[in-house]
Design an enzyme around this catalytic site. Structure first.
Site, short mmCIF file in Angstrom:
data_model
loop_
_atom_site.label_atom_id
_atom_site.label_comp_id
_atom_site.label_asym_id
_atom_site.label_seq_id
_atom_site.Cartn_x
_atom_site.Cartn_y
_atom_site.Cartn_z
N ASP A 1 -53.39 4.97 9.05
CA ASP A 1 -53.95 3.61 9.05
C ASP A 1 -53.53 2.81 10.27
OD1 ASP A 1 -51.31 3.24 8.51
OD2 ASP A 1 -51.59 2.16 6.63
N ASP B 1 -20.33 25.19 17.40
CA ASP B 1 -20.25 26.19 16.32
C ASP B 1 -20.30 27.59 16.92
OD1 ASP B 1 -20.19 27.40 13.86
OD2 ASP B 1 -22.30 27.00 13.39
N ARG C 1 -28.99 11.00 34.57
CA ARG C 1 -30.37 10.89 35.04
C ARG C 1 -31.10 12.18 34.68
NH1 ARG C 1 -29.41 8.74 41.26
NH2 ARG C 1 -28.42 6.74 40.72
N GLU D 1 -34.62 12.86 40.54
CA GLU D 1 -33.96 12.32 39.36
C GLU D 1 -34.38 10.87 39.12
OE1 GLU D 1 -29.80 12.85 40.07
OE2 GLU D 1 -29.76 14.79 39.08
N GLU E 1 -35.83 18.64 33.72
CA GLU E 1 -35.41 18.00 32.47
C GLU E 1 -36.51 17.05 31.97
OE1 GLU E 1 -30.60 18.01 33.45
OE2 GLU E 1 -31.87 16.32 34.05
N ASP F 1 -30.15 15.61 29.55
CA ASP F 1 -29.27 15.59 30.72
C ASP F 1 -28.27 16.74 30.63
OD1 ASP F 1 -27.74 14.94 32.88
OD2 ASP F 1 -26.71 13.27 31.91
N ASP G 1 -33.39 14.94 44.96
CA ASP G 1 -32.96 15.50 43.68
C ASP G 1 -33.99 15.36 42.57
OD1 ASP G 1 -30.54 16.15 44.81
OD2 ASP G 1 -29.70 14.16 44.39
N TRP H 1 -15.56 -7.60 -35.96
CA TRP H 1 -15.02 -8.94 -36.21
C TRP H 1 -13.71 -8.86 -37.00
CZ3 TRP H 1 -20.14 -11.70 -38.12
CH2 TRP H 1 -20.98 -11.90 -37.01
N GLU I 1 -36.06 3.61 34.79
CA GLU I 1 -37.27 4.17 35.39
C GLU I 1 -38.05 5.00 34.38
OE1 GLU I 1 -35.30 4.41 39.86
OE2 GLU I 1 -35.30 6.14 38.54
N GLN J 1 -12.68 -9.05 -32.78
CA GLN J 1 -13.45 -9.66 -31.70
C GLN J 1 -13.09 -11.13 -31.51
OE1 GLN J 1 -17.64 -9.10 -32.14
NE2 GLN J 1 -18.17 -10.14 -30.25
#
Length: 724
Positions: A641, A703, A615, A571, A620, A609, A569, A296, A576, A104
């Protein structure tokens, strides 16, 4: 620097992939800092220059950060030199590596050197850590490498051979042979692994023993040692285990001080042999002896069976040769087993695991290794004293499948060892990190719940006591304990003592018979099917009612846009939508929220969407509104709480919303959505569920064969993640 959430999890995914490719094994160790030994060695040999390691340079930063840092007087006269600058004819190993090669220096790492001394007793293990085909002559390029087990992986650490010196003498570890350098270079590689030499100051021998072998350590307090301790020690050395011992120092001021018997308190020793001999005056009985070594390289026991004691005169020449008796001040000495028990207070035995050697003839262990992490606010629940959060800690299902061959008292039981190790705390010392106080508890799983891989909930721990647990929570790198339990299913819960303490760990389970342990991971799935596209045709009465509601709450939409939206539409934009939602939630004083951000509303539009316009049309928006109302009810249930959902309860709220996730995902949610008080407000809660549903839906779309895996091009990946 600590990981960012994304950085940490990306790094973890990369490590898992590397393991699947065989990286981190004995035959294919990880390259520490990305450095490849053969490539670098060839490069510098061709250049005809000596390698200089930029990742662990010959500077103060590599020495340390406090006592060996810039402001320390200790480092002013330290010079980094290569062995050829220190002496003539330097050698990597002289006459074989032995325990006398480790002496050491001026660093408090006796724990490390005691472990290296033990390592030299097993040549196969030694040359696993210290590749022997290295020298200062043939093919010398100033580059060396060593291999360590690090939290479940083997890593190859490269260094240059510049070593700290003072007056041309090595400052730290040295060999008794002035021209031998393997032990000094090994110490340097271990210092690099932990960030600096100073990071090695103070420690436990078991830490290094495990890093040299991948083994698991058991502690024995002498005052509580089993009757068969001598037999245990003898068997341990025969099967290749490493062994260390120490004498506790109760008074810090007397730490590492020599006693009148020549032994040193608060100091790590190696146990290098356990033998029996038959002195001439004891013809009928044998004397049990233990051989120890002081790192040591000097200062030895002076009692019975010490180097020059009268007891040796009672042995025959053959007995002395068998015990390799020498009278030399080399730090190694014999003492009787009885004196050993009287003087030493603790012994540590590091048992080898199957991955420590290429074959497992010495000792066969079955081992299960699990990586985990405590995350503040999610899975850092603290010990059983904190019942509201304890259940959120990572949980590991243990199946004990085969009973012991030699049952005690005809009891059918399985013997196994649990080892919980916290990671990286030594390396992070310079940032103020200390070891956490850690421990674990083991609970028996009721038979009706066998095979159920769900995370155990709070009520289970409130009404069931632990079947077994570690003796105490303690601030060691690893807490280890041996148990005997009946075959069956159990849950191991590792934790810090206090909650909210964040860190990584590995949990290992060892047994000589078959067992399996794995993290309890909920199956990742969502209840929500992909919504069908809006159907054309005549509006129902419910549709008409919803259109009226839509028009009423859309008061903040501009007159021109409202005329366009509702007459054509139907939308609305993200801005908004934000106005509409925030106007509604201001009426709900019990909702903890600062209102929806524009970014949150963009995510909602991305979720709903279906036609890619950016939009939301009436259909939706209606689908979104119904979801928000459902999720609002869940939020109110857990918002007891009025400060938001406590992050530890978030896993229950997410589950009620129809999502089954694993612990890694709950960790991510906490880091991503909780505030500094570890609470999640209403808009963050909704944003989280919107993101979850969007990502589940996107995955399901890709998938096609339903096998749970998808393949994406970089374009598809970016399109998916940037818009979600």
């Amino acid at each position: 620097m600590p990981y960012t959430p994304s950085g940490f999890f990306c790094d973890r995914l990369i490590r898992e992939r590397e393991r699947r490719d065989g990286e981190g094994s004995l035959n294919k160790p990880l390259r520490f800092n990305g450095q490849d030994y053969n490539t670098l060695r060839q490069e510098f040999l061709q250049r005809k220059t000596l390698f200089e390691d930029e990742t662990f340079p010959a500077t103060v930063e590599s020495l340390g950060f406090k006592e060996l840092g810039h402001k320390s007087n200790k480092v002013k006269n330290i010079a980094w030199k290569r062995p050829k600058e220190i002496c003539e004819n330097p050698q990597f190993i002289v006459g074989g590596a032995s325990r006398t090669d480790i002496c050491q220096g001026d660093l408090g790492d006796c724990w490390l050197l005691a472990a290296i001394a033990c390592l030299t007793l097993n040549e196969k293990l030694l040359y696993r850590v210290v590749p022997p085909d290295q020298s200062f002559s043939e093919g010398y390029g100033g580059i060396f490498h060593f291999q360590f087990w690090r939290y479940g992986d083997w890593v190859d650490v490269i260094i240059d051979d510049r070593i700290p010196t003072f007056n041309n003498q090595l400052v730290f570890t040295k060999s008794a042979e002035r021209n031998e350098f393997w032990s000094a270079l090994l110490e340097k590689a271990y210092a690099k692994l932990h960030g600096s030499y100073e990071a090695l100051k103070g420690g436990n021998t078991t830490e290094a023993m495990e890093d040299f072998t991948g083994g698991v350590t058991e502690f024995y307090e002498m005052k509580e040692a089993p009757k068969e301790l001598y037999k245990i020690m003898k068997k341990a050395l025969e099967r290749g285990s490493l062994m260390g011992c120490s004498i506790d120092s109760l008074v810090p001021a007397r730490f590492e001080t020599r006693t009148v018997t020549g032994l040193v308190k608060g100091h790590a020793y190696s146990v290098t042999a356990v033998e029996e001999c038959r002195p001439s005056q004891h013809k009928e009985s044998k004397v049990r002896l233990v051989r120890l070594r002081n790192p040591w390289g000097q200062v030895e026991w002076n009692g019975p069976w010490s180097d020059n004691s009268k007891e040796w005169a009672t042995l025959s020449k053959a007995e002395k040769e068998k015990l390799q008796h020498q009278s030399a001040e080399d730090g190694e000495f014999w003492m009787s087993f009885e004196d050993f028990k009287k003087n030493y207070t603790k012994i540590e035995i590091c048992n080898l695991t199957p991955d420590a050697l290429e074959d497992d003839k010495i000792h066969k262990w079955t081992v299960s290794v699990n990586e985990g992490r405590w995350v503040r606010g999610c899975s850092a629940g603290g010990c059983r004293n904190y019942p509201d959060t304890f259940w959120t800690n990572p949980q590991y299902r243990l199946r004990l499948l085969e009973e012991d061959d030699d049952p005690e008292d005809n009891e059918v039981a399985c013997t196994f060892v649990v080892a919980l190790m916290q990671k990286n705390r030594r390396k992070e010392r310079k940032m103020g990190a200390n070891l956490f106080t850690i421990g674990f508890a083991i609970y028996e799983v009721p038979k009706e719940m066998h095979g159920n891989k769900q995370h155990m909930q709070k009520d289970f721990f409130l009404f069931n006591s632990s079947k077994a647990r570690c003796k105490s929570y303690i601030n060691l790198r690893e807490v280890t304990q041996r148990f005997r339990l009946s075959p069956g299913e159990y849950v191991i819960v590792p934790s810090t003592y206090e909650p909210h303490q964040e860190g990584e760990f590995i949990l290992r389970v060892f047994s000589e018979k078959k067992n399996t342990s794995e993290e309890i991971e909920n199956r990742i799935e969502a209840d929500h099917p992909v919504p069908a596209p809006a159907s054309a045709g005549e509006e129902s009465e419910e549709d008409q009612q919803f259109r009226t509601i839509f028009q009423e709450i859309g008061g903040e939409v501009s007159t021109e846009r409202r005329r366009e939206a509702f007459s054509q539409d139907m939308e609305i934009t993200a801005n908004e939508l934000r106005n509409v939602l925030n106007r509604v939630i201001t009426k709900h004083k019990d909702l903890k929220t600062e209102g929806f951000s524009l970014e949150s509303c963009r995510s909602m539009i991305a979720l709903m969407d279906m036609d890619g316009t950016g939009r939301l049309n009436l259909q939706e928006f209606r689908h979104l509104w119904n979801k928000i109302k459902q999720w609002q009810g869940i939020f109110k249930h857990y918002n007891t709480d009025q400060s938001g959902i406590n992050s530890y309860e978030m896993r229950n709220a997410v589950n009620d919303a129809g999502f089954r996730l694993n612990n890694q995902l709950y960790d991510i949610i906490t880091m991503r959505y909780a505030n500094e008080s570890m609470n999640i407000d209403f808009d963050s809660f909704i944003s989280c569920l919107v993101r979850l549903e969007a990502m589940f839906r996107a995955f399901q779309a890709f998938d096609k064969d339903g096998d749970g895996t998808i393949r994406l091009s970089v374009l598809e990946w970016l399109q998916l993640t940037m818009y979600a």
